[in-house]
Motif scaffolding. Structure first.
Motif, PDB file in Angstrom:
ATOM      1  N   SER A 111       0.860  -1.195   0.000  1.00 29.29           N
ATOM      2  CA  SER A 111       0.000   0.000   0.000  1.00 29.29           C
ATOM      3  C   SER A 111       0.889   1.235   0.000  1.00 29.29           C
ATOM      4  N   PRO A 112       0.992   1.910  -1.139  1.00 26.28           N
ATOM      5  CA  PRO A 112       1.870   3.081  -1.209  1.00 26.28           C
ATOM      6  C   PRO A 112       1.262   4.292  -0.503  1.00 26.28           C
ATOM      7  N   PRO A 113       2.109   5.164   0.030  1.00 25.52           N
ATOM      8  CA  PRO A 113       1.597   6.403   0.617  1.00 25.52           C
ATOM      9  C   PRO A 113       1.154   7.360  -0.496  1.00 25.52           C
ATOM     10  N   ASP A 114       0.374   8.340  -0.156  1.00 24.55           N
ATOM     11  CA  ASP A 114      -0.119   9.304  -1.146  1.00 24.55           C
ATOM     12  C   ASP A 114       1.004  10.031  -1.880  1.00 24.55           C
ATOM     13  N   TRP A 115       2.131  10.312  -1.187  1.00 27.06           N
ATOM     14  CA  TRP A 115       3.195  11.100  -1.811  1.00 27.06           C
ATOM     15  C   TRP A 115       3.859  10.377  -2.975  1.00 27.06           C
TER      16      TRP A 115
END
Length: 166
Positions: free
Chosen positions: A137-141
């Motif tokens: 799950s990648p972060p928004d940035w």
């Protein structure tokens, strides 16, 4: 043959704040000149000149990749400067030039590629398994996931660069 399993994201902005705050620790900085020798049906053959921006050391690699999507077979090995130059001279192509920042964020190694010839910055994460890649799950940035979007692949970007030079 080794498997390369990676996801690619369209990085909206360089994470300078995260670096300054120590959340993203920069490990290495390289300038990479990348030229494709052959591209056909999911297979690619390329060479790279890799210059370490901190030490000045220069290395050369020859890579074969096979497959499409986030999981591909890959063989990569070092070659001499002479062999690299012979191959570059033979294809008479413009190399795709990028600065690669390798760092660690939250225990995950990330590679940020800043392309010098075009307005493009991507972030890649390599994984040990397909399951690990798919569950990440990648972060928004990190920005938009473009792992399977062909227009952001290095070989597509390189081909476009060749057409601009004609």
């Amino acid at each position: 043959m080794a498997m390369e399993i990676e996801r690619k994201f369209l990085l909206p902005e360089y994470p300078e704040r995260l670096i300054q705050e120590g959340e993203l620790k920069v490990l290495t900085r390289h300038s990479i000149d990348q030229t494709y020798l052959a591209i056909e049906d999911g297979q690619e053959l390329r060479v790279r000149k890799i210059s370490d921006l901190d030490t000045g050391e220069v290395t050369y690699t020859h890579t074969f990749k096979d497959g499409k999507g986030i999981s591909r077979q890959e063989i990569e090995y070092n070659i001499s400067a002479g062999l690299y130059n012979q191959m570059i001279e033979a294809v008479k192509a413009v190399p795709l030039v990028k600065t690669r920042i390798t760092g660690v964020w939250n225990g995950t190694t990330v590679e940020i590629d800043l392309y010098t010839q075009l307005e493009l910055t991507v972030l890649e994460v390599e994984f040990d398994s397909l399951e690990e890649a798919e569950s990440f799950s990648p972060p928004d940035w990190f920005g938009q996931d473009v792992s399977t979007e062909k227009k952001y692949s290095n070989k597509t970007v390189w081909k476009e660069l060749q057409q601009k030079q004609e």
